[in-house]
Each structure stands twice: as C-alpha cells, then as structure tokens.
Scaffold this active site. Structure first.
Site, PDB file in Angstrom:
ATOM      1  N   ARG A  94       3.385  -2.991  -1.302  1.00 39.80           N
ATOM      2  CA  ARG A  94       2.254  -2.215  -0.761  1.00 39.80           C
ATOM      3  C   ARG A  94       2.355  -0.766  -1.201  1.00 39.80           C
ATOM      4  NH1 ARG A  94       1.787  -5.627   4.930  1.00 39.80           N
ATOM      5  NH2 ARG A  94       1.292  -7.541   3.801  1.00 39.80           N
ATOM      6  N   GLU A 140       5.125 -16.738  16.010  1.00 43.60           N
ATOM      7  CA  GLU A 140       3.956 -16.499  15.145  1.00 43.60           C
ATOM      8  C   GLU A 140       3.750 -17.641  14.162  1.00 43.60           C
ATOM      9  OE1 GLU A 140       4.304 -13.220  12.391  1.00 43.60           O
ATOM     10  OE2 GLU A 140       2.140 -13.086  12.112  1.00 43.60           O
ATOM     11  N   LYS A 199       1.782 -15.183  18.941  1.00 36.27           N
ATOM     12  CA  LYS A 199       1.038 -14.378  17.964  1.00 36.27           C
ATOM     13  C   LYS A 199       0.314 -15.352  17.058  1.00 36.27           C
ATOM     14  CE  LYS A 199       1.545 -10.794  14.416  1.00 36.27           C
ATOM     15  NZ  LYS A 199       2.196  -9.498  14.179  1.00 36.27           N
ATOM     16  N   SER A 259      -3.617  -9.878  11.723  1.00 31.90           N
ATOM     17  CA  SER A 259      -4.881  -9.638  11.012  1.00 31.90           C
ATOM     18  C   SER A 259      -4.979 -10.490   9.748  1.00 31.90           C
ATOM     19  CB  SER A 259      -5.079  -8.156  10.710  1.00 31.90           C
ATOM     20  OG  SER A 259      -4.047  -7.617   9.923  1.00 31.90           O
ATOM     21  N   GLY A 260      -3.855 -10.861   9.170  1.00 37.32           N
ATOM     22  CA  GLY A 260      -3.829 -11.919   8.156  1.00 37.32           C
ATOM     23  C   GLY A 260      -4.658 -11.736   6.895  1.00 37.32           C
ATOM     24  N   ARG A 274      -1.555  -4.958   8.507  1.00 33.15           N
ATOM     25  CA  ARG A 274      -2.497  -4.406   7.523  1.00 33.15           C
ATOM     26  C   ARG A 274      -3.748  -3.789   8.136  1.00 33.15           C
ATOM     27  NH1 ARG A 274      -2.328  -9.757   4.015  1.00 33.15           N
ATOM     28  NH2 ARG A 274      -1.576 -10.490   6.037  1.00 33.15           N
TER      29      ARG A 274
HETATM   30  P1  13P Z   1      -0.977  -8.716   9.377  1.00 31.24           P
HETATM   31  O1  13P Z   1      -1.717  -8.132  10.557  1.00 31.24           O
HETATM   32  O2  13P Z   1      -1.046  -7.851   8.149  1.00 31.24           O
HETATM   33  O3  13P Z   1      -1.332 -10.144   9.150  1.00 31.24           O
HETATM   34  O4  13P Z   1       0.554  -8.706   9.749  1.00 31.24           O
HETATM   35  C1  13P Z   1       0.952  -9.189  10.979  1.00 31.24           C
HETATM   36  C2  13P Z   1       2.306  -9.746  10.899  1.00 31.24           C
HETATM   37  O5  13P Z   1       3.140  -9.426  11.708  1.00 31.24           O
HETATM   38  C3  13P Z   1       2.615 -10.721   9.835  1.00 31.24           C
HETATM   39  O6  13P Z   1       3.820 -11.340  10.116  1.00 31.24           O
END
Ligand code: 13P
Length: 337
Positions: A34, A178, A220, A262-263, A293
């Site tokens: 990033r 998650e 999550k 947010s994925g 992100r």
């Molecule tokens: P994002 O919100 O960018 O998907 O990241 C969340 C996260 O913790 C990924 O493991």
C-alpha cells in the site's frame, strides 16, 4: 476458568454506541504494498510514523473503541517514546492484536485458503497480554467460485476459528473471529448471501461445539455484496437488506457484537452500506465498523510518506471517521462526501 465478566465488558466496550474499530493490522508485506502505491518509503520507521499519524488524529479518541495492531506495531512507540498500546489505552481506545499468521493453500483445493498460527499461540497471547492488548483478531478467507467454497474449506476454517477463540478467551482476550467472504469473483449478490449464510452457520456451530463463550466473542463479517466481476451494481439498500437478514438469522443473540470489514468497498460505499444496515436494526448485539481500507485510503494517499503532509492526512482520516460515525446512527448521506 475464563474471566467471563472481563471478556464481556471488553466486548461491550468495543461495540459501544457511536464508536468503531480501526483495523491497522496490515502485515508488513501488505502495508509495504500500500505504501508503494502512494510512493511512501517501505521502512519500519515509515510504518511507525504512519500508524502514529492515525492514532494521534484527535477524532480517533471520539470515534474509535479499539485499534487492531500488527505484531511489529504493538512493539513500537510514538515519537515521544510512549508505546503505542499505552498511548491508545490512555486515549480510551482498546489496543488489539492480529494473531493469525496469514493464509496458505488448502490441500486438495489449492485455490482456497486455510489460516495458520495456532502453534505457539498460547505463549504469544500471554506476551500480548503483558504488552497491554485487550482483544485479538484472526482472519479466515472464504472464496466464492465454481465449486467453491468447499465444505472442507468452510469447516476447517470454522474449527480453526473456534480453537483460536478458546485460546484467546483463556488468556482473557476477546477474540474477533473474521471469516471473510471475499469480494473478488463473478458471483452475484444472491450467491454471496447464501455463501455468507452457510459460512456463518458453520462458524457458529463450531463455536457452540467447542464451548466458546459467546458474550465474550465478536464476529467480524463481510457485508453481503455482489462479486467485483459480476457486473451487478452495488445498491446499499439491497446490501443492507440481505446483510441484516443473514445476521439476524444466524448470529446468536448472546454474541458480544458484530463488526464489519470493508473488503475492497470504496470508503463511501462502506459508509453508505453501514448506514443502511444501521437503519434495519435494532439488533440484539452492538453493530459497528472495523475497517482498514475504507477508513485509511484517503489518509494514506494524502500522506504519501511525507512529513509535511501529516496534517492533510489527519484531516482526511478525521473525515472518514466522522462519516463512519454518522453511519452508526443511520444518518450518513452521500452528499456528506
Ligand atoms: P478491510 O476493511 O480493508 O477489509 O480490512 C479489514 C481487515 O481487518 C482485514 O482483515
């Protein structure tokens, strides 16, 4: 005996009304990628300086209940010498730690993933407790495709999540589980809904059979969204309808909270979808964001690795926090962008 009271009160604090979680637990590899995309140096001190910029943004104290750190980050300190974990706790923000060691190919179905990190986890958790962590995160990946996810993938990941959750609770740390249903793919939103439903059913069946203490556990989850390559437009009301339906039908009411990743959604999509999800409450558990992100992207772009841009980056981060905060009361509107 696990400390159920402590686990429950930490979980409650993490999903306290009006606050959410910042995921700042990118591995060095992901973080560097990033940074490269905005021309920032990929050094340890550059990663440290960037995290400090996020944590010291004044709005963090207002909108963040917790921050998920990476192993390198929890060992780092702010430029005034104060360890990050201590600095966050001083601002009323619970420091958390990602404890999985990333994914590898699933045997027999190499396009799918399993997550590593159970070996030695008990010892690592004890070390993180000593460093001031209050909660942990473990990410599993569920890929949608032809004949995917396989039952083996979903079950193996659900069982691993349950064993991790037990170990975290034993250490007095709230586990965030998650199981991320990945956005990439050509599947439509209906398929995303059925895969998310099945994944979460399997995950909570494992939690029950291993005896994970649900009030001290946080889920999550991905929102139910159409695959990136599906050609379907993402419509916030539809996303929210399906996401709320799945969660209400699968997540036990005793669960300590539900937070969203947010994925790969844009920051605006992630705020709008969350706002619509909020409107479809009430839910039996606290609901909030746990974005990386969607909170960080504009700040990272504004910073670009330069000291002179810190203030602009903090302004950009504050804006995302404020809009995510608005989403938690269902009052976000795209006109606020
Ligand atoms: P994002 O919100 O960018 O998907 O990241 C969340 C996260 O913790 C990924 O493991």
């Amino acid at each position: 005996m696990i400390d159920t009271q402590k686990l429950e009160s930490t979980a409650k604090a993490l999903v306290a009304q009006g606050k959410g979680i910042l995921a700042a637990d990118e591995s060095n590899g992901t973080c560097n990628k990033r940074f490269e995309s905005v021309g920032a140096p990929t050094t340890e001190d550059s990663r440290r300086a960037y995290r400090e910029l996020l944590f010291t943004t004044p709005e963090s104290k207002q909108f963040l209940s917790g921050v998920i750190l990476y192993d390198e980050t929890i060992r780092q300190s702010a430029s005034n010498g104060m360890p990050f974990a201590q600095m966050l706790a001083g601002a009323g923000i619970i420091p958390g730690i990602k404890v999985d060691k990333g994914t590898v190919a699933l045997p027999n179905s190499p396009e799918e993933k399993m997550t590593e990190g159970l070996d030695g986890l008990r010892q690592r958790l004890a070390e993180y407790v000593a460093m001031g962590a209050g909660f942990t995160k473990w990410r599993s990946v569920i890929t949608i495709g032809e004949n995917m996810p396989t039952d083996a993938c979903v079950r193996a990941n659900a069982d691993t999540l349950a064993m991790y959750a037990l170990l975290a609770q034993e250490a007095g740390l709230v586990p965030i589980i998650e199981p991320e249903v990945i956005l990439d793919g050509t599947h439509g939103i209906a398929r995303a809904e059925s895969v998310t439903q099945k994944t979460l059913e399997t995950v909570f069946a494992s939690m029950a059979s291993y005896g994970v203490y649900l009030p001290g556990l946080i889920l999550k989850t991905s929102m139910v969204v159409p695959g990136k390559g599906s050609g379907e437009t993402m419509v916030a009301t539809d996303v929210a309808e399906r996401t709320a339906r799945v969660l209400k039908s699968v997540v036990p009411s005793e669960c300590g909270g539900v937070v969203f990743l947010s994925g790969g959604q844009t920051p605006a999509q992630a705020a709008e979808n969350l706002s619509e999800i909020t409107k479809r409450g009430p839910y039996p558990w606290g609901v909030t964001f746990s974005y990386a992100r969607a909170l960080q992207e504009p700040a990272l772009a504004a910073w670009a690795g330069k000291n002179e841009n810190v203030s602009a980056a903090q302004t950009a981060f504050a804006k995302r926090l404020t809009l995510a905060g608005a989403a938690l009361s269902g009052t976000y509107a795209t006109s606020m962008e």
